[in-house]
Motif scaffolding. Structure first.
Motif, PDB file in Angstrom:
ATOM      1  N   ARG A 107      10.082 -47.798  -9.647  1.00  0.00           N
ATOM      2  CA  ARG A 107      10.832 -49.398 -10.855  1.00  0.00           C
ATOM      3  C   ARG A 107       9.911 -49.527 -11.984  1.00  0.00           C
ATOM      4  O   ARG A 107      10.439 -50.002 -13.149  1.00  0.00           O
ATOM      5  CB  ARG A 107      10.948 -50.025  -9.964  1.00  0.00           C
ATOM      6  N   ARG A 109       7.798 -48.058 -13.627  1.00  0.00           N
ATOM      7  CA  ARG A 109       8.070 -46.946 -14.995  1.00  0.00           C
ATOM      8  C   ARG A 109       9.294 -47.795 -15.788  1.00  0.00           C
ATOM      9  O   ARG A 109       9.786 -47.373 -16.616  1.00  0.00           O
ATOM     10  CB  ARG A 109       8.043 -45.907 -14.677  1.00  0.00           C
ATOM     11  N   GLU A 110      10.282 -47.496 -15.006  1.00  0.00           N
ATOM     12  CA  GLU A 110      11.816 -48.768 -15.536  1.00  0.00           C
ATOM     13  C   GLU A 110      10.987 -49.274 -16.167  1.00  0.00           C
ATOM     14  O   GLU A 110      12.127 -49.684 -17.695  1.00  0.00           O
ATOM     15  CB  GLU A 110      13.041 -47.714 -14.291  1.00  0.00           C
ATOM     16  N   GLU A 111      10.774 -50.099 -15.988  1.00  0.00           N
ATOM     17  CA  GLU A 111      10.743 -51.312 -16.353  1.00  0.00           C
ATOM     18  C   GLU A 111       9.864 -51.744 -17.513  1.00  0.00           C
ATOM     19  O   GLU A 111       9.611 -52.030 -18.557  1.00  0.00           O
ATOM     20  CB  GLU A 111       9.794 -52.498 -15.882  1.00  0.00           C
ATOM     21  N   ARG A 112       8.033 -50.702 -18.034  1.00  0.00           N
ATOM     22  CA  ARG A 112       7.432 -50.474 -18.704  1.00  0.00           C
ATOM     23  C   ARG A 112       8.429 -49.906 -20.123  1.00  0.00           C
ATOM     24  O   ARG A 112       8.267 -50.194 -21.059  1.00  0.00           O
ATOM     25  CB  ARG A 112       6.399 -49.609 -17.943  1.00  0.00           C
ATOM     26  N   GLN A 113       9.254 -49.418 -19.498  1.00  0.00           N
ATOM     27  CA  GLN A 113      10.045 -48.624 -20.338  1.00  0.00           C
ATOM     28  C   GLN A 113      11.697 -49.174 -21.177  1.00  0.00           C
ATOM     29  O   GLN A 113      11.630 -49.328 -22.369  1.00  0.00           O
ATOM     30  CB  GLN A 113      10.949 -46.817 -19.855  1.00  0.00           C
ATOM     31  N   ARG A 114      11.456 -50.324 -20.095  1.00  0.00           N
ATOM     32  CA  ARG A 114      12.594 -51.215 -20.340  1.00  0.00           C
ATOM     33  C   ARG A 114      12.229 -52.071 -21.290  1.00  0.00           C
ATOM     34  O   ARG A 114      12.376 -53.053 -22.717  1.00  0.00           O
ATOM     35  CB  ARG A 114      13.552 -51.822 -19.445  1.00  0.00           C
ATOM     36  N   ARG A 115      11.090 -52.559 -21.104  1.00  0.00           N
ATOM     37  CA  ARG A 115      10.116 -53.412 -22.312  1.00  0.00           C
ATOM     38  C   ARG A 115       9.901 -52.642 -23.757  1.00  0.00           C
ATOM     39  O   ARG A 115       9.729 -53.109 -24.719  1.00  0.00           O
ATOM     40  CB  ARG A 115       8.795 -53.926 -21.546  1.00  0.00           C
ATOM     41  N   GLN A 116       9.554 -51.607 -23.779  1.00  0.00           N
ATOM     42  CA  GLN A 116       8.576 -51.268 -24.730  1.00  0.00           C
ATOM     43  C   GLN A 116       9.446 -50.573 -25.933  1.00  0.00           C
ATOM     44  O   GLN A 116       9.713 -50.487 -26.827  1.00  0.00           O
ATOM     45  CB  GLN A 116       8.508 -49.645 -24.079  1.00  0.00           C
ATOM     46  N   GLU A 117      11.430 -50.270 -24.861  1.00  0.00           N
ATOM     47  CA  GLU A 117      12.627 -50.512 -26.116  1.00  0.00           C
ATOM     48  C   GLU A 117      12.628 -51.468 -26.279  1.00  0.00           C
ATOM     49  O   GLU A 117      13.354 -51.508 -27.853  1.00  0.00           O
ATOM     50  CB  GLU A 117      13.353 -50.609 -24.808  1.00  0.00           C
ATOM     51  N   GLN A 118      12.676 -52.689 -25.923  1.00  0.00           N
ATOM     52  CA  GLN A 118      12.899 -54.101 -26.315  1.00  0.00           C
ATOM     53  C   GLN A 118      12.221 -54.585 -27.141  1.00  0.00           C
ATOM     54  O   GLN A 118      12.739 -55.060 -27.810  1.00  0.00           O
ATOM     55  CB  GLN A 118      13.129 -55.415 -25.214  1.00  0.00           C
ATOM     56  N   ARG A 121      13.220 -52.774 -30.251  1.00  0.00           N
ATOM     57  CA  ARG A 121      14.233 -53.623 -30.743  1.00  0.00           C
ATOM     58  C   ARG A 121      14.040 -54.409 -31.614  1.00  0.00           C
ATOM     59  O   ARG A 121      14.514 -54.981 -33.182  1.00  0.00           O
ATOM     60  CB  ARG A 121      15.383 -53.486 -30.082  1.00  0.00           C
TER      61      ARG A 121
END
Length: 215
Positions: A107, A109-118, A121
């Protein structure tokens, strides 16, 4: 020595009751108790040998006896079955904890990836906005900016359709002729960019005091 009728004898080593089939001279309930008594009597154990301890099994809760010298400082379980059951319980708890830890790591790791993707963008959106602002600014100021006197002279004489005689200062008639020939109202076929360019060249020469002479 004749024992009273109905009295059960006990083992001299573990104090368990002897079987009814035991002979009148039997003192121990098993061969293991007989060997422990023999070792204790002949000094095969340490001085602390023979001290019986009573503990409560941490798995099943029953009380059991154990000998300190043979089993070390203490015993936690009454037998191998309880010990194995406790090991399986601890292993199950460890597996459950490991699974929860891996799930938490996933979870995070997914949150870090989501923040990096945001963030990526947002950065692309900001860069796109800057590019669009530059494009709009470029369209508003798409005429050529003038930085030298020679360039301003060349622009005026080119649009006035005259030959540069290198006169200093530049006659105003050249500037006015260039404005008249490039003005959109008098020359619908001429674009507004040429008129802006002539106007900017004239403003540049006025700031430097080079647009004087014949009116």
């Amino acid at each position: 020595m004749i024992m009273p009728t109905g009295t059960r004898r006990r083992c001299a080593e573990c104090t368990k009751q002897l079987s009814t089939k035991a002979g009148p001279r039997a003192r121990y309930c098993s061969q293991a108790c007989r060997q422990r008594a023999y070792r204790a009597a002949n000094g095969l154990y340490s001085q602390a040998a023979g001290i019986r301890r009573t503990s409560r099994c941490e798995q099943c809760g029953t009380r059991f006896e154990w000998i300190q010298s043979r089993d070390g400082e203490g015993r936690m379980y009454c037998g191998s079955a309880c010990k194995q059951k406790a090991y399986r319980t601890r292993r199950t708890e460890h597996d459950r904890w490991s699974q929860e830890w891996r799930e938490q790591e996933r979870r995070e790791r997914e949150e870090r990836q989501r923040r990096q993707e945001q963030e990526r963008r947002d950065e692309e959106e900001r860069r796109r906005g800057q590019e669009q602002a530059r494009d709009r600014s470029g369209r508003r100021n798409s005429h050529h900016r003038i930085y030298t006197v020679e360039e301003a002279r060349r622009i005026l004489y080119k649009h006035a359709q005259m030959t540069d005689d290198q006169a200093v200062p530049i006659p105003k008639s050249v500037y006015r002729t260039a404005l008249r020939l490039t003005h959109p109202d008098h020359n619908p076929g001429t674009g507004a960019e040429a008129f802006k360019e002539v106007h900017e060249a004239g403003a540049f020469l006025k700031r430097h005091g080079l647009l004087h002479g014949i009116v």
